[in-house]
Design an enzyme around this catalytic site. Structure first.
Site, PDB file in Angstrom:
ATOM      1  N   CYS A 121       0.822  -1.214   0.000  1.00 26.67           N
ATOM      2  CA  CYS A 121       0.000   0.000   0.000  1.00 26.67           C
ATOM      3  C   CYS A 121       0.851   1.258   0.000  1.00 26.67           C
ATOM      4  O   CYS A 121       0.325   2.365  -0.140  1.00 26.67           O
ATOM      5  CB  CYS A 121      -0.931   0.017   1.208  1.00 26.67           C
ATOM      6  SG  CYS A 121      -2.070  -1.355   1.228  1.00 26.67           S
ATOM      7  N   HIS A 128      -2.279   7.009   4.427  1.00 31.38           N
ATOM      8  CA  HIS A 128      -2.887   5.846   3.765  1.00 31.38           C
ATOM      9  C   HIS A 128      -4.170   5.498   4.506  1.00 31.38           C
ATOM     10  O   HIS A 128      -4.236   5.566   5.734  1.00 31.38           O
ATOM     11  CB  HIS A 128      -1.910   4.668   3.772  1.00 31.38           C
ATOM     12  CG  HIS A 128      -2.547   3.380   3.358  1.00 31.38           C
ATOM     13  ND1 HIS A 128      -3.314   3.281   2.218  1.00 31.38           N
ATOM     14  CD2 HIS A 128      -2.549   2.147   3.928  1.00 31.38           C
ATOM     15  CE1 HIS A 128      -3.754   2.039   2.115  1.00 31.38           C
ATOM     16  NE2 HIS A 128      -3.310   1.334   3.138  1.00 31.38           N
ATOM     17  N   ASN A 164     -10.172   0.357   2.118  1.00 30.46           N
ATOM     18  CA  ASN A 164      -8.739   0.428   1.866  1.00 30.46           C
ATOM     19  C   ASN A 164      -8.497   0.134   0.383  1.00 30.46           C
ATOM     20  O   ASN A 164      -8.636  -1.006  -0.052  1.00 30.46           O
ATOM     21  CB  ASN A 164      -8.032  -0.603   2.760  1.00 30.46           C
ATOM     22  CG  ASN A 164      -6.525  -0.615   2.570  1.00 30.46           C
ATOM     23  OD1 ASN A 164      -6.006  -0.018   1.628  1.00 30.46           O
ATOM     24  ND2 ASN A 164      -5.833  -1.306   3.455  1.00 30.46           N
TER      25      ASN A 164
HETATM   26  O1  UT7 Z   1      -3.087  -1.377   3.991  1.00 30.12           O
HETATM   27  C1  UT7 Z   1      -2.544  -2.082   5.051  1.00 30.12           C
HETATM   28  C2  UT7 Z   1      -3.340  -3.290   5.284  1.00 30.12           C
HETATM   29  N1  UT7 Z   1      -4.064  -3.560   6.434  1.00 30.12           N
HETATM   30  C3  UT7 Z   1      -4.323  -2.875   7.551  1.00 30.12           C
HETATM   31  O2  UT7 Z   1      -3.915  -1.772   7.759  1.00 30.12           O
HETATM   32  C4  UT7 Z   1      -5.145  -3.552   8.574  1.00 30.12           C
HETATM   33  C5  UT7 Z   1      -4.694  -3.287   9.966  1.00 30.12           C
HETATM   34  N2  UT7 Z   1      -5.540  -3.943  10.902  1.00 30.12           N
HETATM   35  C6  UT7 Z   1      -6.803  -3.549  11.193  1.00 30.12           C
HETATM   36  O3  UT7 Z   1      -7.273  -2.574  10.638  1.00 30.12           O
HETATM   37  C7  UT7 Z   1      -7.564  -4.291  12.245  1.00 30.12           C
HETATM   38  O4  UT7 Z   1      -6.700  -5.185  12.897  1.00 30.12           O
HETATM   39  C8  UT7 Z   1      -8.795  -5.081  11.698  1.00 30.12           C
HETATM   40  C9  UT7 Z   1      -9.853  -4.108  11.247  1.00 30.12           C
HETATM   41  C10 UT7 Z   1      -8.350  -5.944  10.512  1.00 30.12           C
HETATM   42  C11 UT7 Z   1      -9.370  -5.964  12.775  1.00 30.12           C
HETATM   43  O5  UT7 Z   1      -9.731  -5.175  13.892  1.00 30.12           O
HETATM   44  P1  UT7 Z   1      -9.263  -5.617  15.361  1.00 30.12           P
HETATM   45  O6  UT7 Z   1      -9.847  -4.650  16.280  1.00 30.12           O
HETATM   46  O7  UT7 Z   1      -7.779  -5.774  15.322  1.00 30.12           O
HETATM   47  O8  UT7 Z   1     -10.005  -7.008  15.519  1.00 30.12           O
HETATM   48  P2  UT7 Z   1      -9.390  -8.441  15.758  1.00 30.12           P
HETATM   49  O9  UT7 Z   1      -8.687  -8.917  14.541  1.00 30.12           O
HETATM   50  O10 UT7 Z   1      -8.636  -8.404  17.038  1.00 30.12           O
HETATM   51  O11 UT7 Z   1     -10.717  -9.278  15.930  1.00 30.12           O
HETATM   52  C12 UT7 Z   1     -11.611  -9.045  17.011  1.00 30.12           C
HETATM   53  C13 UT7 Z   1     -12.787  -9.978  16.847  1.00 30.12           C
HETATM   54  C14 UT7 Z   1     -12.387 -11.422  16.558  1.00 30.12           C
HETATM   55  O12 UT7 Z   1     -13.267 -12.255  17.284  1.00 30.12           O
HETATM   56  P3  UT7 Z   1     -12.781 -12.919  18.658  1.00 30.12           P
HETATM   57  O13 UT7 Z   1     -11.604 -13.726  18.301  1.00 30.12           O
HETATM   58  O14 UT7 Z   1     -12.468 -11.759  19.572  1.00 30.12           O
HETATM   59  O15 UT7 Z   1     -13.997 -13.688  19.058  1.00 30.12           O
HETATM   60  C15 UT7 Z   1     -12.644 -11.581  15.082  1.00 30.12           C
HETATM   61  O16 UT7 Z   1     -12.980 -12.904  14.734  1.00 30.12           O
HETATM   62  O17 UT7 Z   1     -13.590  -9.581  15.745  1.00 30.12           O
HETATM   63  C16 UT7 Z   1     -13.837 -10.699  14.876  1.00 30.12           C
HETATM   64  N3  UT7 Z   1     -13.965 -10.215  13.524  1.00 30.12           N
HETATM   65  C17 UT7 Z   1     -15.132  -9.781  13.010  1.00 30.12           C
HETATM   66  N4  UT7 Z   1     -16.362  -9.684  13.544  1.00 30.12           N
HETATM   67  C18 UT7 Z   1     -17.347  -9.196  12.760  1.00 30.12           C
HETATM   68  C19 UT7 Z   1     -13.006 -10.097  12.565  1.00 30.12           C
HETATM   69  N5  UT7 Z   1     -13.539  -9.589  11.442  1.00 30.12           N
HETATM   70  C20 UT7 Z   1     -14.853  -9.382  11.697  1.00 30.12           C
HETATM   71  C21 UT7 Z   1     -15.904  -8.881  10.921  1.00 30.12           C
HETATM   72  N6  UT7 Z   1     -17.140  -8.804  11.511  1.00 30.12           N
HETATM   73  N7  UT7 Z   1     -15.761  -8.456   9.658  1.00 30.12           N
END
Ligand code: UT7
Length: 336
Positions: A117, A257, A287
Site C-alpha cells: 500500500c 494511507h 482500503n
Molecule cells: O493497507 C494495510 C493493510 N491492512 C491494515 O492496515 C489492517 C490493519 N488492521 C486492522 O485494521 C484491524 O486489525 C482489523 C480491522 C483488521 C481488525 O480489527 P481488530 O480490532 O484488530 O479485531 P481483531 O482482529 O482483534 O478481531 C476481534 C474480533 C475477533 O473475534 P474474537 O476472536 O475476539 O472472538 C474476530 O474474529 O472480531 C472478529 N472479527 C469480526 N467480527 C465481525 C473479525 N472480522 C470481523 C468482521 N465482523 N468483519
C-alpha cells in the site's frame, strides 16, 4: 535550497472509482459481520467494486486521462509511466505497459512498482528522481487496484476492508521552493508473512492444491499489521520532517494511507494535527491500497483544503512490509 536546485512537483491529479457500491449492509448478507462492527473497528461504511469487464489497467486509464487533462499534458509528452499496484492485470507484462498502450504514450518507458500500500509514495519518490536528475521532463505516477479480485469473499476478517479504485498524478519540474521536499522509503521483509498472497508466483505456482487451499487470496494478520502501522506512521512523519529541517508545527495538511480510521486518528494525534487537517476517505472507499492517497489528495483539493505553499505530508504503510512518507510544498498549478 540552492537557487539552481530542480524540484519535481505534482501538476495534475485524476482519479476513478468503479460505479458499483458495496455497503456494510451488503456485507452482512455475505459473511457473519455487522455494519456496527465494521464501522466501529475500521470506520468503513462502503467500498467500490470493479465490474467484471474492468481490470486494474482500465481503472488506471480513466484516472490517468483525467490527470493528464488536469495537467494540460498530452500522453505523447510522457517520458515515464509508473504504475504502483498489488493487483496487476496479470503477472507480466507490466500493467504500466498496458496503460502506456491504451494512453498512446508513444515515447514513455513504463514499469510497475510493487511496494504494498506504500506503492504510491514509492512511485512519487522514484518518479521525482527522474525529473531532478534531468532524465525525464514528464512522469505519470498511478496507484490502481482491483483488490476485489484477490480478497476471499468468505473471509470476514479481510473482505470487509478493501475496495477498488485508481488515482494518478503528473509530475514535472515546478518553480521556486515548491514540490517534493523530502521522501523516506523503508521496508522490513521480515514481516512479509503478515500480509501476503502466498501462491501464484515462483514459490508456489498455481495448482489445483493452491486453489483448494485458498492461497490466491489476501492473507493478513490484522492485529500485527495494525500495531506496525501505528508505530511507523509517526516515525515516518518525523523522518520526513527531519530531512526537510522542519518540525511537526510546519505541517499544514496530512494525507495518510486509508486503511482504518483508528490508525488515521492515532497518527493525527501523534503528529498533533486536528482532524480538519487530515484527509479521510476510508469511510466511502475502504482500503484501496495504492489508490488511497491520490484519491484523498484529489478530494482535499476539491474541498479547498490545500493552498499554494502548504506543506503537505503523505504517509503510507503496507505489505512488504513497507512504509514511507513524502513532504510536498504544494504548487498551485491551477493558478499558475
Ligand atoms: O493497507 C494495510 C493493510 N491492512 C491494515 O492496515 C489492517 C490493519 N488492521 C486492522 O485494521 C484491524 O486489525 C482489523 C480491522 C483488521 C481488525 O480489527 P481488530 O480490532 O484488530 O479485531 P481483531 O482482529 O482483534 O478481531 C476481534 C474480533 C475477533 O473475534 P474474537 O476472536 O475476539 O472472538 C474476530 O474474529 O472480531 C472478529 N472479527 C469480526 N467480527 C465481525 C473479525 N472480522 C470481523 C468482521 N465482523 N468483519
Amino acid at each position: 535550497m540552492g537557487c539552481n536546485e530542480i524540484r519535481a512537483g505534482i501538476v495534475g491529479v485524476g482519479t476513478y472509482v468503479p460505479e458499483r457500491v458495496l455497503t456494510n449492509a451488503d456485507m452482512e448478507n455475505m459473511v457473519a459481520t455487522s455494519d456496527e462492527w465494521i464501522r466501529a473497528r475500521t470506520g468503513i461504511r462502503e467500498r467500490r467494486v470493479a465490474s467484471a469487464e474492468e481490470a486494474t489497467s482500465d481503472l488506471a486509464l480513466v484516472a490517468s486521462r483525467r490527470a493528464l487533462e488536469d495537467a494540460g499534458v498530452s500522453a505523447g509528452e510522457l517520458d515515464v509511466i509508473i504504475v504502483a499496484t498489488n493487483t496487476p492485470d496479470m503477472l507480466f507484462p507490466a500493467t504500466a505497459c498496458l496503460l502506456q498502450d491504451k494512453l498512446g504514450a508513444a515515447k514513455a518507458g513504463a514499469f510497475d512498482l510493487l511496494a504494498g500500500c506504500t506503492g504510491f509514495i514509492y512511485g512519487i519518490a522514484v518518479g521525482a528522481q527522474f525529473i531532478t536528475a534531468g532524465t525525464a521532463r514528464t512522469v505519470l505516477v498511478v496507484g490502481a487496484e482491483t483488490l476485489s479480485r484477490i480478497v476471499n469473499w468468505k473471509d470476514r476478517s479481510t473482505c470487509v476492508l478493501f475496495g477498488d479504485g485508481a488515482g494518478a498524478v503528473v509530475l514535472r519540474r515546478v518553480p521556486g521552493d515548491r514540490g517534493v521536499i523530502s521522501s523516506v522509503l523503508r521496508s522490513d521483509g521480515g514481516g512479509g508473512h503478515l500480509l501476503h498472497m502466498p501462491a501464484g508466483g515462483s514459490r508456489q505456482p498455481a495448482s489445483v492444491e493452491t486453489i483448494t487451499a485458498n492461497m490466491h487470496y489476501v492473507h493478513m494478520n490484522g492485529r500485527e499489521v495494525f500495531k506496525f502501522a501505528v508505530r511507523v506512521m509517526g516515525e515516518a512523519a518525523d523522518e520526513v520532517l527531519h530531512q526537510a529541517g522542519m518540525g511537526r508545527e510546519d505541517i499544514d495538511f496530512f494525507i495518510p494511507h486509508q486503511a482504518n480510521i483508528r490508525i488515521i486518528e492515532h497518527a493525527a494525534r501523534k503528529i498533533g494535527l486536528p482532524m480538519e487537517r487530515v484527509a479521510v476517505n476510508v469511510d466511502r472507499y475502504g482500503n484501496t491500497s495504492t489508490a488511497s492517497i491520490p484519491l484523498a489528495l484529489e478530494e482535499a483539493l476539491q474541498r479547498g483544503k490545500i493552498a499554494d505553499g502548504d506543506n503537505v505530508i503523505m504517509i503510507g504503510f503496507g505489505a512488504g512490509l513497507t512504509w514511507g512518507g513524502l513532504l510536498v510544498k504544494w504548487y498551485d498549478y491551477k493558478n499558475r
